[in-house]
Design an enzyme around this catalytic site. Structure first.
Site, PDB file in Angstrom:
ATOM      1  N   ASP A  65       1.128  -1.470   0.046  1.00  0.00           N
ATOM      2  CA  ASP A  65      -0.016   0.217  -0.356  1.00  0.00           C
ATOM      3  C   ASP A  65       0.809   1.418   0.473  1.00  0.00           C
ATOM      4  OD1 ASP A  65      -2.476   1.720   0.297  1.00  0.00           O
ATOM      5  OD2 ASP A  65      -2.245   1.125   1.861  1.00  0.00           O
TER       6      ASP A  65
ATOM      7  N   TYR B  90       0.965   5.728  -0.266  1.00  0.00           N
ATOM      8  CA  TYR B  90       0.620   7.111   0.396  1.00  0.00           C
ATOM      9  C   TYR B  90       1.019   7.828  -0.920  1.00  0.00           C
ATOM     10  CZ  TYR B  90       0.454   9.701   4.170  1.00  0.00           C
ATOM     11  OH  TYR B  90       0.281  10.923   5.238  1.00  0.00           O
TER      12      TYR B  90
ATOM     13  N   HIS C 197      -4.204  14.005  -0.063  1.00  0.00           N
ATOM     14  CA  HIS C 197      -4.285  13.670   1.184  1.00  0.00           C
ATOM     15  C   HIS C 197      -2.373  13.535   2.406  1.00  0.00           C
ATOM     16  CE1 HIS C 197      -5.208   9.985   3.438  1.00  0.00           C
ATOM     17  NE2 HIS C 197      -4.080   9.157   3.130  1.00  0.00           N
TER      18      HIS C 197
ATOM     19  N   ARG D 188       0.605  16.523  12.544  1.00  0.00           N
ATOM     20  CA  ARG D 188       1.694  17.034  13.480  1.00  0.00           C
ATOM     21  C   ARG D 188       1.308  18.755  13.230  1.00  0.00           C
ATOM     22  NH1 ARG D 188       3.358  12.868  10.284  1.00  0.00           N
ATOM     23  NH2 ARG D 188       3.503  14.017   8.275  1.00  0.00           N
TER      24      ARG D 188
ATOM     25  N   GLU E  79     -10.830   4.146   2.945  1.00  0.00           N
ATOM     26  CA  GLU E  79     -10.167   5.284   1.939  1.00  0.00           C
ATOM     27  C   GLU E  79     -10.159   4.454   1.052  1.00  0.00           C
ATOM     28  OE1 GLU E  79      -5.826   4.333   3.593  1.00  0.00           O
ATOM     29  OE2 GLU E  79      -5.949   5.457   4.644  1.00  0.00           O
TER      30      GLU E  79
ATOM     31  N   GLU F  96      -8.807   3.878  -3.007  1.00  0.00           N
ATOM     32  CA  GLU F  96      -8.003   3.933  -3.589  1.00  0.00           C
ATOM     33  C   GLU F  96      -7.787   3.233  -4.979  1.00  0.00           C
ATOM     34  OE1 GLU F  96      -4.286   2.465  -1.823  1.00  0.00           O
ATOM     35  OE2 GLU F  96      -5.392   3.399   0.644  1.00  0.00           O
TER      36      GLU F  96
ATOM     37  N   ASP G 220      -9.599   0.217   0.998  1.00  0.00           N
ATOM     38  CA  ASP G 220      -8.839  -0.089   2.188  1.00  0.00           C
ATOM     39  C   ASP G 220      -8.995   0.475   3.700  1.00  0.00           C
ATOM     40  OD1 ASP G 220      -6.380  -0.412   3.891  1.00  0.00           O
ATOM     41  OD2 ASP G 220      -5.052   1.419   2.944  1.00  0.00           O
TER      42      ASP G 220
ATOM     43  N   ARG H  55      -8.840   4.029  12.632  1.00  0.00           N
ATOM     44  CA  ARG H  55      -7.653   5.289  12.337  1.00  0.00           C
ATOM     45  C   ARG H  55      -7.881   5.399  14.601  1.00  0.00           C
ATOM     46  NH1 ARG H  55      -6.515   5.904   7.712  1.00  0.00           N
ATOM     47  NH2 ARG H  55      -8.326   6.461   6.198  1.00  0.00           N
TER      48      ARG H  55
ATOM     49  N   GLN I 119      -4.666   3.198  14.535  1.00  0.00           N
ATOM     50  CA  GLN I 119      -3.892   3.279  13.805  1.00  0.00           C
ATOM     51  C   GLN I 119      -2.853   4.746  14.460  1.00  0.00           C
ATOM     52  OE1 GLN I 119      -4.977   5.483   9.892  1.00  0.00           O
ATOM     53  NE2 GLN I 119      -2.751   5.444   9.286  1.00  0.00           N
TER      54      GLN I 119
ATOM     55  N   TYR J 125       0.917   3.076  15.277  1.00  0.00           N
ATOM     56  CA  TYR J 125       1.910   3.337  14.024  1.00  0.00           C
ATOM     57  C   TYR J 125       3.134   3.801  13.986  1.00  0.00           C
ATOM     58  CZ  TYR J 125       1.249   7.991  13.279  1.00  0.00           C
ATOM     59  OH  TYR J 125       1.341   9.455  13.703  1.00  0.00           O
TER      60      TYR J 125
ATOM     61  N   LYS K  67      -5.022  -1.565   9.433  1.00  0.00           N
ATOM     62  CA  LYS K  67      -5.449  -2.245   8.265  1.00  0.00           C
ATOM     63  C   LYS K  67      -5.167  -3.794   8.039  1.00  0.00           C
ATOM     64  CE  LYS K  67      -3.812   2.606   7.336  1.00  0.00           C
ATOM     65  NZ  LYS K  67      -4.496   3.683   6.253  1.00  0.00           N
TER      66      LYS K  67
ATOM     67  N   THR L  43      -9.211  -5.675   3.207  1.00  0.00           N
ATOM     68  CA  THR L  43      -8.629  -4.757   2.659  1.00  0.00           C
ATOM     69  C   THR L  43      -9.898  -5.180   1.184  1.00  0.00           C
ATOM     70  OG1 THR L  43      -6.967  -4.295   2.746  1.00  0.00           O
ATOM     71  CG2 THR L  43      -7.309  -3.918   0.053  1.00  0.00           C
TER      72      THR L  43
ATOM     73  N   THR M  30      -4.820   6.389  -0.266  1.00  0.00           N
ATOM     74  CA  THR M  30      -5.925   7.247  -0.779  1.00  0.00           C
ATOM     75  C   THR M  30      -6.042   8.506  -1.514  1.00  0.00           C
ATOM     76  OG1 THR M  30      -5.895   7.029   1.287  1.00  0.00           O
ATOM     77  CG2 THR M  30      -7.751   8.720   0.978  1.00  0.00           C
TER      78      THR M  30
ATOM     79  N   GLU N  83     -10.963  12.636   6.639  1.00  0.00           N
ATOM     80  CA  GLU N  83     -10.211  14.035   5.698  1.00  0.00           C
ATOM     81  C   GLU N  83     -11.534  14.945   6.026  1.00  0.00           C
ATOM     82  OE1 GLU N  83      -8.059  11.248   3.177  1.00  0.00           O
ATOM     83  OE2 GLU N  83      -7.622  13.546   2.573  1.00  0.00           O
TER      84      GLU N  83
HETATM   85 MN    MN Z   1      -4.604   3.124   2.358  1.00  0.00          MN
END
Ligand code: MN
Length: 380
Positions: free
Chosen positions: A86, A88, A93, A102, A159, A161, A193, A197, A200, A204, A213, A217, A311, A325
């Site tokens: 997967d 990114y 995104h 962050r 997600e 994708e 996907d 959250r 995660q 993570y 995850k 899927t 995503t 989002e």
């Molecule tokens: Mn993904």
């Protein structure tokens, strides 16, 4: 073909196409034969389906054996999937997620514009469209607590994708260059996907997603080959600041104009409602770059491996490809026409993703990938 499915094994056993692979329960053998074979078979099928060709047109018995209504067939996973990666690769995104978790000033981490970030996923839990998904249990750190606990995820998300199947692989130790991508990339499917959250967020750091995850899927059953997508190939985004290293530079464009939609259906509405409209073109890193980066270490691809894009979010807030989002971390809930609101997915909610490329007077449809969230299983 329209509302019908053409059973290629019938054409093959009747000697109408020159192949030896369609009685198999997956496409792996065909996918391993390379891009000349893929194009060749596609041309033979197009010839048989031409209105001027009497072979199928005038043979009722053959047609009744070879064609099925889509509504009468049950689709299975198209390939035996070995490894799943997967990426990114949508800049918007990555920027949105970096801003939320962050710092909006430094949303992208220093490596992001230099390489297609990815992680190795879990192929055993890739499921076909329509498979229901139980809300997963997992370890989370509740807000205002220093002690983690095990509980059903409260922040279930999707997600949006796209996935690319690897046709031909490479030998261990022999990287694939971007210029050779078309010999290896077989075609595209839609991917959801699913992501928990809260699980995660706690798990993570430092090695990336794990249980958040691996629960499932979902993919759409029809793989659209790149020959069919050729008219929709468009310019790659400009990568000037910074310019990627030479092994990631790419002469041929690998960006495609494919419209994508996410629909939500809840238990209390009759019809699904569109909650996001995006496009596969909102990718910063393309498939050839992902393939070159994945194999530059010598890592070998195998027939049936799957790459997911990450995503796909555009600039516009209604083009964001996840609940995280769209509802901006729960601060801006999605509103449905009956007054219902969603920050994340409830039990009973169904997500349906669709995709199509719009040609002049015709459409290449991807079908859809759907899945309903069920209540958690009992874990005793
Ligand atoms: Mn993904």
């Amino acid at each position: 073909i329209g509302n019908l499915v053409l059973d290629l094994s019938v054409l093959e056993s009747g000697g109408l196409i020159d192949s030896n692979c369609f009685s198999s329960s997956d496409l792996n053998l065909f996918m391993s034969q390379g891009n000349q074979a893929w194009s060749n078979i596609r041309k033979q099928i197009q010839k048989l389906l031409n209105i001027d060709n009497p072979i199928l047109r005038d043979n009722d018995l053959l047609r009744s054996k070879a064609f099925f209504k889509q509504s009468d067939v049950r689709m299975h996973l198209p390939a035996n999937i070995g490894d799943y990666t997967d990426f990114y690769s949508s800049r918007q995104h990555a920027t949105n997620v970096g801003s939320m978790f962050r710092d909006p000033e430094n949303a992208l981490l220093p490596n992001w514009l230099h390489l297609p970030v990815g992680y190795h996923g879990r192929s055993s839990s890739i499921v076909i469209s329509g498979t229901p998904i139980h809300r997963p249990h997992g370890q989370v750190l509740p807000v205002d607590s220093e002690q983690p606990c095990l509980q059903p995820s409260k922040l279930m998300d999707f997600e949006l994708e796209m996935g690319c199947f690897i046709g031909r692989g490479n030998e261990l130790g022999k990287p694939i260059q971007t210029k050779d991508a078309s010999k290896h990339l077989f075609g595209l499917v839609l991917v959801n996907d699913w992501s928990a959250r809260d699980i995660q967020k706690w798990e993570y750091v430092p090695l990336g997603p794990f249980g958040a995850k691996n629960l499932a899927t979902s993919i759409s059953p029809w793989i659209i080959p790149f020959d069919a997508l050729e008219p929709f190939r468009i310019s790659d985004p400009i990568q000037d600041h910074p310019k990627p290293l030479p092994y990631l530079q790419c002469k041929q464009n690998w960006t495609f104009d494919i419209n994508l939609e996410v629909h939500l259906k809840t238990k209390s509405i009759q019809f699904s409602e569109v909650i996001a409209q995006s496009n596969y073109k909102y990718m910063y890193w393309n498939l050839a770059q992902q393939l070159a980066h994945h194999t530059i270490t010598g890592c070998n691809m195998k027939t049936g491996d799957l790459f997911a894009s990450g995503t796909i979010s555009g600039d516009d807030p209604n083009s964001y490809g996840s609940m995280l989002e769209l509802a901006w971390k729960g601060t801006n809930p999605i509103k449905l026409s009956n007054g219902e609101k969603r920050k994340f997915l409830n039990d009973g909610d169904e997500i349906i993703m669709t995709g199509y490329a719009q040609g002049d007077g015709y459409r290449i449809g991807f079908g859809d990938v759907s899945g309903q969230i069920l209540s958690p299983v009992s874990i005793g």
